[in-house]
Scaffold this motif. Structure first.
Motif, PDB file in Angstrom:
ATOM      1  N   PHE A 155      37.969  45.214  51.000  1.00  0.00           N
ATOM      2  CA  PHE A 155      36.892  44.721  50.135  1.00  0.00           C
ATOM      3  C   PHE A 155      36.146  43.487  50.641  1.00  0.00           C
ATOM      4  O   PHE A 155      35.015  43.243  50.252  1.00  0.00           O
ATOM      5  CB  PHE A 155      37.431  44.454  48.727  1.00  0.00           C
ATOM      6  CG  PHE A 155      38.340  43.271  48.603  1.00  0.00           C
ATOM      7  CD1 PHE A 155      37.811  41.999  48.425  1.00  0.00           C
ATOM      8  CD2 PHE A 155      39.712  43.413  48.650  1.00  0.00           C
ATOM      9  CE1 PHE A 155      38.644  40.899  48.297  1.00  0.00           C
ATOM     10  CE2 PHE A 155      40.552  42.316  48.526  1.00  0.00           C
ATOM     11  CZ  PHE A 155      40.010  41.058  48.350  1.00  0.00           C
TER      12      PHE A 155
ATOM     13  N   VAL B  30      31.366  41.203  50.213  1.00  0.00           N
ATOM     14  CA  VAL B  30      30.726  39.995  49.685  1.00  0.00           C
ATOM     15  C   VAL B  30      29.723  39.394  50.670  1.00  0.00           C
ATOM     16  O   VAL B  30      29.019  38.447  50.325  1.00  0.00           O
ATOM     17  CB  VAL B  30      31.748  38.939  49.193  1.00  0.00           C
ATOM     18  CG1 VAL B  30      32.658  39.540  48.136  1.00  0.00           C
ATOM     19  CG2 VAL B  30      32.540  38.343  50.326  1.00  0.00           C
TER      20      VAL B  30
ATOM     21  N   VAL C 236      35.657  43.649  42.785  1.00  0.00           N
ATOM     22  CA  VAL C 236      34.765  43.396  43.915  1.00  0.00           C
ATOM     23  C   VAL C 236      33.951  44.666  44.223  1.00  0.00           C
ATOM     24  O   VAL C 236      32.737  44.603  44.408  1.00  0.00           O
ATOM     25  CB  VAL C 236      35.527  42.933  45.172  1.00  0.00           C
ATOM     26  CG1 VAL C 236      34.540  42.576  46.282  1.00  0.00           C
ATOM     27  CG2 VAL C 236      36.409  41.738  44.863  1.00  0.00           C
TER      28      VAL C 236
ATOM     29  N   VAL D  63      40.481  37.701  45.559  1.00  0.00           N
ATOM     30  CA  VAL D  63      39.339  38.381  44.941  1.00  0.00           C
ATOM     31  C   VAL D  63      38.390  37.357  44.315  1.00  0.00           C
ATOM     32  O   VAL D  63      37.173  37.386  44.521  1.00  0.00           O
ATOM     33  CB  VAL D  63      39.838  39.396  43.877  1.00  0.00           C
ATOM     34  CG1 VAL D  63      38.717  39.812  42.944  1.00  0.00           C
ATOM     35  CG2 VAL D  63      40.478  40.600  44.558  1.00  0.00           C
TER      36      VAL D  63
ATOM     37  N   GLU E 182      38.047  34.124  44.887  1.00  0.00           N
ATOM     38  CA  GLU E 182      37.411  33.271  45.892  1.00  0.00           C
ATOM     39  C   GLU E 182      36.240  33.992  46.562  1.00  0.00           C
ATOM     40  O   GLU E 182      35.178  33.405  46.766  1.00  0.00           O
ATOM     41  CB  GLU E 182      38.423  32.871  46.974  1.00  0.00           C
ATOM     42  CG  GLU E 182      39.409  31.814  46.536  1.00  0.00           C
ATOM     43  CD  GLU E 182      40.371  31.407  47.653  1.00  0.00           C
ATOM     44  OE1 GLU E 182      41.162  30.490  47.414  1.00  0.00           O
ATOM     45  OE2 GLU E 182      40.315  32.008  48.756  1.00  0.00           O
ATOM     46  N   ALA E 183      36.450  35.251  46.904  1.00  0.00           N
ATOM     47  CA  ALA E 183      35.404  36.008  47.605  1.00  0.00           C
ATOM     48  C   ALA E 183      34.149  36.120  46.732  1.00  0.00           C
ATOM     49  O   ALA E 183      33.023  35.866  47.189  1.00  0.00           O
ATOM     50  CB  ALA E 183      35.930  37.395  47.988  1.00  0.00           C
ATOM     51  N   LEU E 184      34.325  36.474  45.465  1.00  0.00           N
ATOM     52  CA  LEU E 184      33.177  36.628  44.565  1.00  0.00           C
ATOM     53  C   LEU E 184      32.503  35.277  44.306  1.00  0.00           C
ATOM     54  O   LEU E 184      31.278  35.174  44.227  1.00  0.00           O
ATOM     55  CB  LEU E 184      33.610  37.266  43.243  1.00  0.00           C
ATOM     56  CG  LEU E 184      34.076  38.730  43.338  1.00  0.00           C
ATOM     57  CD1 LEU E 184      34.642  39.190  41.987  1.00  0.00           C
ATOM     58  CD2 LEU E 184      32.914  39.637  43.756  1.00  0.00           C
TER      59      LEU E 184
END
Lengths: 345, 345
Positions: free
Chosen positions: A92, A96, A120, B67, B69-71
């Motif tokens: 995933f 981003v 995500v 998850v 952190e990425a978003l």
């Protein structure tokens, strides 16, 4: 081609994601595409290689996974304008970055490690081009561009006679993979079982597997390399694939089928898409059903089993599917329409 | 302002990175800047708040750190063109997005959790604007735009008389923080010690701390909230900060100084930048030196100690420094030159 960096590409041993990235990259290069493989520095490809990580983080303890992944993924997106399409075989995290480039990103979802990562995928559903690796693995919340079953290098698997007189379990020794179920089915079917694979759950191995290993009715041969794998698959009467979860795909099932060896599998996950009942094995619901199916595998035509598998799970078919999808998302004419134009020109 | 999402902003308890992000954001808003704080949904700010994560991953077990952190980070960079500058208070991960935008990214390095993350900082050295939180914490391989010491909200700390008759240890109970050293120094100095902080190493606490806790010569009061912290700091004869590593900064040292309480610290890490020998405490090399320094703290002028700390570690000074740096990297006229133009116009 953005590969996973848990392992080298192609993997030396375990590494299904890296294997698929390799097979696809090599297939595209063979068709004349200009492919840059982003992978570990010890990877090999007939295309171009770009590496940030010296080695896979599962293979080299000095590689910090979080650091290596970040540099690896960024390297692709910082060069995105050089590519017509990015094939994301990585999970995933690259998603981003995908709104920060106009290059289309095709993301192959190799399975959801947890429901926690779904947000995500959901957040990037509008810009993403998702590939499911089986219809069974499609998540109801997501929009998919295609289902593309994995393909394998069929030349690496020899047609086998299935005359070894044994059933085969091939996979990680773990409750999910149903090692104990395979032992039970073989016992009831009155056939020896060969167990091959790496131990992922030592307590389970000690408790449920080892007590049955007698070197005769049950043999444990450990993890096997490509040559031994090919020999074991081809000599088996059938592969027992009685896994206890919804498997998104099963590379070892496709490999067995390509050697001509039928598969007895629980009817769940992707298995109905891999095994053609009567042609290449049987889908069963429980242990008695599996025992019955083992007897029935004697009637399977191994040549027909192999032919069906080569057509459906050969690398060529996978490369066809991805080539068509990449052309579509890149807004390029598809290979078919190029051919058709050449003919009419 | 890209904050860490381990905790809410501002943090309820522990959370130095989140505290600095909050203090800086509020200070900039108070000066009329249009600030968007990217933080958890339960954060509060007088600027705009953008949240992807419902809560801090250290505070809510349903939040998956990777998850979230990425978003969270992607949300900033997907909106980068709305901002003149991005203030990254998050650690290394946002750096790998920084080549994908033309908005300058100022990265405050709150310390290197490990030498393993340095390669990322090195890889982005040419585009990054790094802020060291002390000169001592500058990594020799990196190019820095500035050193900016943290600033604290001085109004939250009352001038204290230091008349509680005790020495104070304030911090996590952990060998790194030198809890046992503080106990030893207090014993030799003939003064009671109050130990405040959360237990981070239970074995160390049981072995090195608890045997000395008698409710009289050594009192352990556990973690303390803001009011109790202020009271304990202000009442202490001195803060013992004998930490066993090179601390990049020490917020609790600055807090003690602002209440007027001198600090006895080992002369390592950032301590020489925080403590002014004779004015606001003493830098020592060992336990005997610390015992001697404790006696000498009786001669420190608490009002002068506070005045020096307010000037050097007040939020205003930190906001000044960042405001000037942000203006510089954004290519905008600095506040000073705006003021000067207004005067001449």
């Amino acid at each position: 081609m953005l590969a996973s960096i848990a392992h080298r590409v192609p993997p030396r041993g375990y590494g299904p994601w890296e294997q698929v990235a390799s097979t696809l990259a090599e297939g595209l290069v063979a068709r004349g595409h200009d492919v840059t493989l982003f992978a570990t520095a010890d990877s090999t490809t007939s295309g171009r290689l770009h590496a940030e990580a010296p080695a896979g983080y599962e293979e080299d303890p000095t590689v910090d996974a979080k650091v290596a992944e970040a540099l690896h993924i960024a390297a692709v997106f910082e060069r995105a304008d050089r590519f017509d399409v990015i094939s994301n075989q990585f999970d995933f995290l690259p998603l981003v970055f995908s709104r920060l480039t106009s290059t289309p990103v095709v993301t192959t979802i190799h399975g959801f490690s947890s429901e926690r990562i779904v947000p995500v995928y959901r957040a990037y559903d509008d810009v993403a081009h998702y590939v499911a690796i089986s219809d069974a693995d499609r998540h109801p919340d997501l929009t998919y561009a295609a289902t593309i079953h994995h393909g394998i290098d069929v030349d690496a698997f020899t047609p086998g006679a299935g005359d070894g007189g044994y059933l085969l379990f091939l996979g990680r020794i773990h409750p999910d993979k149903g090692t104990a179920t395979a032992i039970e089915v073989a016992r009831r079917a009155g056939l020896p079982l060969v167990v091959a694979g790496v131990v992922h759950d030592a307590a389970y191995h000690r408790r449920e597997v080892l007590p049955h290993v007698d070197g005769d009715r049950v043999r444990y041969v450990g993890p096997v390399g490509p040559a031994e794998r090919d020999r074991l698959l081809g000599g088996a009467r059938a592969l027992l694939h009685l896994v206890d979860f919804d498997e998104p795909f099963g590379l070892s099932v496709a490999e067995a089928l390509v050697t001509g060896t039928p598969v007895v599998a629980y009817a769940r996950g992707s298995m109905a898409e891999l095994v053609r009942p009567g042609v290449s094995g049987f889908l069963v619901a429980d242990v008695p059903g599996a025992v019955e199916a083992v007897a029935a595998t004697a009637g399977v035509d191994r040549a027909a089993c192999r032919a069906d598998a080569v057509a459906r799970f050969g690398a060529d078919r996978m490369v066809d599917d991805y080539e068509r999808l990449f052309a579509r998302v890149a807004g390029a004419p598809s290979p078919a329409s190029i051919a058709s134009r050449s003919r009419t020109a």
